[in-house]
Design an enzyme around this catalytic site. Structure first.
Site, PDB file in Angstrom:
ATOM      1  N   ASN A   1       0.581  -1.323   0.110  1.00  0.00           N
ATOM      2  CA  ASN A   1       0.137  -0.327   0.086  1.00  0.00           C
ATOM      3  C   ASN A   1       0.567   1.610   0.369  1.00  0.00           C
ATOM      4  OD1 ASN A   1       0.308  -1.584   2.910  1.00  0.00           O
ATOM      5  ND2 ASN A   1      -1.191   0.805   3.538  1.00  0.00           N
TER       6      ASN A   1
ATOM      7  N   GLN B   1      -4.946  -3.486  -1.437  1.00  0.00           N
ATOM      8  CA  GLN B   1      -4.634  -2.071  -3.157  1.00  0.00           C
ATOM      9  C   GLN B   1      -4.157  -3.116  -4.300  1.00  0.00           C
ATOM     10  OE1 GLN B   1      -3.403   0.486  -3.041  1.00  0.00           O
ATOM     11  NE2 GLN B   1      -4.551   1.350  -0.319  1.00  0.00           N
TER      12      GLN B   1
ATOM     13  N   SER C   1     -10.873  -4.323  -0.744  1.00  0.00           N
ATOM     14  CA  SER C   1     -11.952  -3.313  -0.064  1.00  0.00           C
ATOM     15  C   SER C   1     -13.014  -2.342  -1.382  1.00  0.00           C
ATOM     16  CB  SER C   1     -11.593  -2.405   0.641  1.00  0.00           C
ATOM     17  OG  SER C   1     -12.523  -1.842   1.467  1.00  0.00           O
ATOM     18  N   GLY C   2     -14.069  -1.793  -0.926  1.00  0.00           N
ATOM     19  CA  GLY C   2     -14.890  -1.335  -2.086  1.00  0.00           C
ATOM     20  C   GLY C   2     -14.274   0.210  -2.383  1.00  0.00           C
TER      21      GLY C   2
ATOM     22  N   THR D   1     -26.944  -8.163   8.552  1.00  0.00           N
ATOM     23  CA  THR D   1     -27.908  -7.755   8.241  1.00  0.00           C
ATOM     24  C   THR D   1     -26.940  -7.111   6.634  1.00  0.00           C
ATOM     25  OG1 THR D   1     -29.043  -7.156   9.221  1.00  0.00           O
ATOM     26  CG2 THR D   1     -29.843  -6.464   6.927  1.00  0.00           C
TER      27      THR D   1
ATOM     28  N   CYS E   1      -3.741   5.062   7.635  1.00  0.00           N
ATOM     29  CA  CYS E   1      -4.039   4.462   8.592  1.00  0.00           C
ATOM     30  C   CYS E   1      -2.964   4.426   9.876  1.00  0.00           C
ATOM     31  CB  CYS E   1      -4.250   2.728   8.772  1.00  0.00           C
ATOM     32  SG  CYS E   1      -5.474   2.564   7.289  1.00  0.00           S
TER      33      CYS E   1
END
Length: 397
Positions: free
Chosen positions: A152, A180, A200-201, A238, A326
């Site tokens: 990353n 990535q 990850s979207g 959900t 992060c």
């Protein structure tokens, strides 16, 4: 601020317009719980199934091997913790690398406190795992190898096929953090011998708050989030229908346009790298020159401090990073840059520029022109640079 040039796409991306348009009906019009039995829920269920297939098609997986999560960090945690729990009777040894994302490294630290042993592999000066050292690290009690697909920070792409082959031959599960890489480089889980993959979207033009874990059929790991029977009883909660629609649409767009996006970004990336290295002295490129993410360029500038550089860039409307989003609040130098052998004083002067298919040549020229002024200004205030010039030394990186 007269303009905005966003070059921090490794941290997050803008949701694509076509992705947003696909998502919008599932906030108000089709708002039912897709797990419900009444007919109103069926349209949501169909949308979830479609998103699952789109996400799977991008990596050559089967739809039923895709499990939706809240993001890459959850997927990484699930892969490591659930594997450790499920296979601890076979052994308690895990192999990873020193340049992994903290979602992996901190999870490994957690598992060490639970009695597991982790081997952290060194990498070479370009950030690549050394395959010979990987082979030597595997033991009879090794249950998992977790190596990221691409870093990353410095963008280096790992030799996934070789790693997967080694793992397969030794009967060890192979997980890759592909947050990535997913949607940015070609990935096929069968060709690469990958058993689990995290994505990850929001890294490929999809929404935040949605991720996935690919789990190959036959891998016996259990739930990480307990509760209901969603995701074939492997991940309770959900369904985030708009998010699933979004990551699916983003994956479909990436699959269709993958090659053209790669070619465009590599052209811009290489132009950026060549200008910076040619026009700004005492600069080094971090990461492998060719085996790197198409949109990644990471530099270290000697005699300056990275935070000051980012502030001055921000004043010009240029969004960039010194490394992982992060850890951007940390004063410590990047663990990735230290792992590839950079001394602290050089690691502190790092800059990550991550492009997208929306980046233009005009953006690159503006950024490099302004960056040259910023580096010159900061070095003009640096006692270290002044001492360096007085010493009469030449060269540098």
């Amino acid at each position: 601020m007269s303009r905005l040039i966003y070059l921090d796409n490794a941290a997050t991306t803008q949701v694509k317009e076509e992705v947003l348009n696909e998502m919008l009906p599932y906030f108000r019009k089709v708002y039912s719980n897709p797990s419900a039995v009444y007919s109103f829920a069926q349209e949501g269920k169909v949308a979830v199934d479609k998103g699952r297939k789109q996400a799977a098609d991008l990596i050559g997986a089967q739809a039923e091997e895709i499990y939706f999560t809240a993001g890459g960090s959850e997927s990484d945690n699930w892969a490591l913790k659930a594997t450790a729990e499920a296979y601890q009777d076979k052994g308690k040894h895990i192999i990873t690398s020193k340049i992994e994302h903290h979602a992996i490294l901190h999870t490994c630290e957690y598992l060490e406190k639970k009695g597991f042993e982790v081997t952290y592999l060194d990498v070479d000066e370009d950030g690549k795992v050394k395959l010979d050292e990987l082979k030597k690290a595997i033991r009879e009690d090794t249950i998992l190898i977790s190596i990221m697909a691409a870093n990353n920070e410095i963008g280096t792409i790992q030799p996934l096929k070789e790693i997967g082959q080694i793992a397969r031959e030794r009967g060890v599960l192979f997980h890759t953090d592909a947050v990535q890489a997913y949607g940015h480089i070609p990935l096929n889980v069968d060709e690469l011998n990958i058993d689990m993959l995290s994505a990850s979207g929001h890294k490929l033009g999809g929404p935040k708050g949605i991720g996935l874990l690919y789990i190959r059929k036959g891998v016996k790991i259990k739930s990480f989030i307990h509760g209901g029977a969603q995701e074939r009883s492997r991940r309770a909660g959900t369904h985030n229908t708009p998010g699933i629609v979004g990551i699916g649409a983003a994956a479909e767009s990436a699959r269709i346009h993958l090659q053209e996006n790669i070619e465009k970004e590599i052209k811009l990336r290489d132009y950026l790298i060549e200008r910076v290295l040619k026009e700004i002295p005492y600069t080094r490129l971090n990461g492998h020159r060719k085996d790197r993410l198409p949109g990644n360029a990471n530099f270290s500038f000697q005699f300056i401090e990275g935070e000051s550089m980012l502030i001055l860039l921000d004043q010009l409307g240029i969004c960039a990073s010194s490394g992982s989003a992060c850890t951007s609040g940390s004063l410590d130098p990047s663990h990735v840059l230290l792992a590839i052998g950079l001394p602290h004083e050089i690691a502190h002067g790092s800059l990550r520029l991550s492009l997208s298919e929306e980046t233009t040549i005009e953006d690159i020229d503006f950024v490099v022109d302004e960056l040259k002024k910023i580096i010159e200004r900061l070095r003009g205030m640096s006692p270290l640079y002044e001492d360096f010039l007085k010493s009469g030394k030449e060269g540098g990186e």
